[in-house]
Design an enzyme around this catalytic site. Structure first.
Site, mmCIF file in Angstrom:
data_model
loop_
_atom_site.group_PDB
_atom_site.id
_atom_site.type_symbol
_atom_site.label_atom_id
_atom_site.label_comp_id
_atom_site.label_asym_id
_atom_site.label_seq_id
_atom_site.Cartn_x
_atom_site.Cartn_y
_atom_site.Cartn_z
ATOM 1 N N LYS A 91 0.796 -1.230 0.000
ATOM 2 C CA LYS A 91 0.000 0.000 0.000
ATOM 3 C C LYS A 91 0.827 1.278 0.000
ATOM 4 O O LYS A 91 0.441 2.274 -0.588
ATOM 5 C CB LYS A 91 -0.970 -0.004 1.180
ATOM 6 C CG LYS A 91 -2.135 -0.967 0.966
ATOM 7 C CD LYS A 91 -3.207 -0.778 2.022
ATOM 8 C CE LYS A 91 -4.504 -1.462 1.639
ATOM 9 N NZ LYS A 91 -4.415 -2.929 1.612
ATOM 10 N N GLU A 113 -10.104 7.741 3.035
ATOM 11 C CA GLU A 113 -11.086 6.977 3.803
ATOM 12 C C GLU A 113 -10.550 5.563 3.943
ATOM 13 O O GLU A 113 -9.749 5.100 3.123
ATOM 14 C CB GLU A 113 -12.456 7.048 3.127
ATOM 15 C CG GLU A 113 -12.808 5.941 2.198
ATOM 16 C CD GLU A 113 -11.965 5.895 0.959
ATOM 17 O OE1 GLU A 113 -11.383 4.817 0.738
ATOM 18 O OE2 GLU A 113 -11.870 6.862 0.205
ATOM 19 N N SER A 379 1.631 -9.816 -1.153
ATOM 20 C CA SER A 379 1.306 -8.387 -0.997
ATOM 21 C C SER A 379 1.487 -7.843 0.411
ATOM 22 O O SER A 379 1.600 -6.631 0.583
ATOM 23 C CB SER A 379 -0.136 -8.141 -1.461
ATOM 24 O OG SER A 379 -1.033 -8.985 -0.763
HETATM 25 C C1 LIG Z 1 -5.194 -3.890 0.962
HETATM 26 C C2 LIG Z 1 -4.526 -5.158 0.689
HETATM 27 C C3 LIG Z 1 -4.865 -5.965 -0.420
HETATM 28 C C4 LIG Z 1 -6.004 -5.659 -1.358
HETATM 29 O O1 LIG Z 1 -5.872 -4.495 -2.109
HETATM 30 P P1 LIG Z 1 -5.552 -4.511 -3.676
HETATM 31 O O2 LIG Z 1 -5.847 -3.110 -4.093
HETATM 32 O O3 LIG Z 1 -6.438 -5.517 -4.329
HETATM 33 O O4 LIG Z 1 -4.127 -4.862 -3.822
HETATM 34 C C5 LIG Z 1 -4.134 -7.113 -0.652
HETATM 35 N N1 LIG Z 1 -3.139 -7.491 0.174
HETATM 36 C C6 LIG Z 1 -2.796 -6.771 1.254
HETATM 37 C C7 LIG Z 1 -1.698 -7.257 2.129
HETATM 38 C C8 LIG Z 1 -3.474 -5.587 1.556
HETATM 39 O O5 LIG Z 1 -3.118 -4.886 2.639
#
Ligand SMILES: *Cc1c(COP(=O)(O)O)cnc(C)c1O
Length: 397
Positions: A91, A113, A379
């Site tokens: 993020k 938000e 992610s």
């Molecule tokens: C917020 C988040 C997501 C989902 O958001 P995308 O916009 O689909 O990437 C995925 N993995 C993690 C670790 C997150 O914090």
């Protein structure tokens, strides 16, 4: 496949666009011209790269998951380690990019938000690092449920504004943030957290997350001297997926997005928007949505808060329509299984979101050959999820 999308009016073929009230159009146009000016500006790029390197910790490794590769006995599995980005997820790539853009555009104040709070924390981090004021709208229900992230946001010098209207959750927080933006557009920048919303946001967020795919491509060529066979990413709004996929769109690489199957598609408790959704308008964009036959938005659900969203980025809806993207889902139970598998075998506790992608990656790997390559976008890290997992396992902490 068209090379340059979205087009001038922000469309990815039929998807995307700018379904926003007339009064918001000047703000969106100012944002687009600001973005187009700075994204190709050398000084902006140097400064952004400085923060990505020195503050966020980029580049992140492309880690060879040797233990699981050997255990599954098929394709080589690599993990793009976005869990190692400062804050614990991808993020920050986006919030740093947009916060710097805000600063260059002469804005003094960032608003955003947040539902579960992860985007609020990442926004507050970027605003603090760049010396900008920051206020985060959050439904009162979510403020209550996510006390830890509220505290984190406050520690980072930002303010949380609880929203008391409507259902007191994310959609009400979005309405309040939009109202604020309209009233204060001269000095305020509205920072959206995924590849969603009216044009130009899906394009802007994609461009700031593309660093994931760019690094991945360079590193896999260095390590393996060829491109991967498949890339997996989980899909909530779609920013980590678009980020890793984008630089491979024109390559001969399968791209697979994995959504939240929740308690199973048939139960209606899921977040599988691309898989099970239908076309409609939400949050300023034409895209795939979870909605009933009257167009009322359905409530989404996932064990992973980041995948719990009834819409999806319009570019992903477009890529699915063009059959450039494949879509699967994993249930809560399957994601938990992958969570345990990665934690036990590789020494990495992943966030529950990418566990959805990991589940299918592991399943595919076993059926593939030893010279095939799979990459999974990891992610985020799992620290935020250990309480949820403990509860699922019946462990009392
Ligand atoms: C917020 C988040 C997501 C989902 O958001 P995308 O916009 O689909 O990437 C995925 N993995 C993690 C670790 C997150 O914090």
């Amino acid at each position: 496949m068209k090379m340059k999308l979205p087009n001038k009016i922000g469309k990815f073929d039929i998807y995307g666009g700018k379904f926003a009230p007339e009064v918001l159009m000047p703000a969106l146009e100012e944002l687009e011209s600001g973005f187009r000016k700075f994204i190709n500006d050398e000084e902006f790029q140097n400064e952004l790269n400085y923060y990505l390197r020195e503050f966020a910790g980029r580049p992140t490794p492309l880690y060879y998951a040797k233990n699981l590769t050997e255990k599954l006995g098929g394709a080589k599995i690599y993990l793009k380690r976005e869990d190692l980005v400062h804050g614990g997820a991808h993020k920050l790539n986006n919030t740093l990019g947009q916060a710097l853009l805000a600063k260059k555009m002469g804005k003094k104040r960032i608003i955003a938000e947040t539902g579960a709070g992860q985007h609020g924390v990442a926004t507050a981090m970027a605003a603090s690092a760049l010396g900008l004021e920051c206020e985060i709208y959050m439904g009162e229900e979510d403020v209550e449920r996510q006390k830890l992230n509220v505290f984190r946001i406050e520690l980072l010098g930002a303010k949380v504004i609880p929203v008391k209207s409507g259902s007191k959750t994310l959609k009400d927080a979005i309405n309040e943030a939009l109202r604020d933006w309209l009233a204060n557009v001269d000095d305020t920048y509205y920072l959206i957290g995924s590849v969603v919303g009216p044009h130009p946001y899906p394009m802007i967020v994609r461009e700031f997350q593309r660093v994931i795919g760019r690094e991945t491509k360079k590193e896999i060529l260095r390590k393996e001297e060829k491109l991967p066979d498949i890339i997996f990413a989980c899909v909530g709004g779609g920013s980590n997926a678009m980020g890793i996929f984008y630089d491979f769109l024109r390559e001969d690489v399968r791209l697979i997005g994995v959504e939240a199957g929740g308690k199973g598609i048939r139960t209606g408790k899921h977040g599988a928007t691309l898989y099970a959704g239908t076309d409609g308008v939400l949050h300023g964009m034409y895209t795939k949505l979870l909605q009933d036959k009257y167009g009322q938005i359905s409530e989404s659900y996932s064990i992973a808060a980041g995948l719990d969203y009834p819409g999806v980025g319009p570019e992903l809806a477009y890529l699915l329509r063009k059959r450039r993207l494949e879509v699967l889902y994993a249930t809560d139970e399957q994601a938990l299984k992958a969570f345990m598998e990665l934690s036990e075998n590789e020494g990495i506790i992943p966030a529950l979101e990418p566990c959805h992608a990991l589940y299918h990656a592991f399943r595919f790997a076993g059926k593939m050959n030893g010279d095939d390559i799979i990459i999974v976008n990891l992610s985020g890290r799992g620290d935020k999820d250990v309480f949820v997992v403990a509860k699922e396992l019946g462990v009392e902490l």
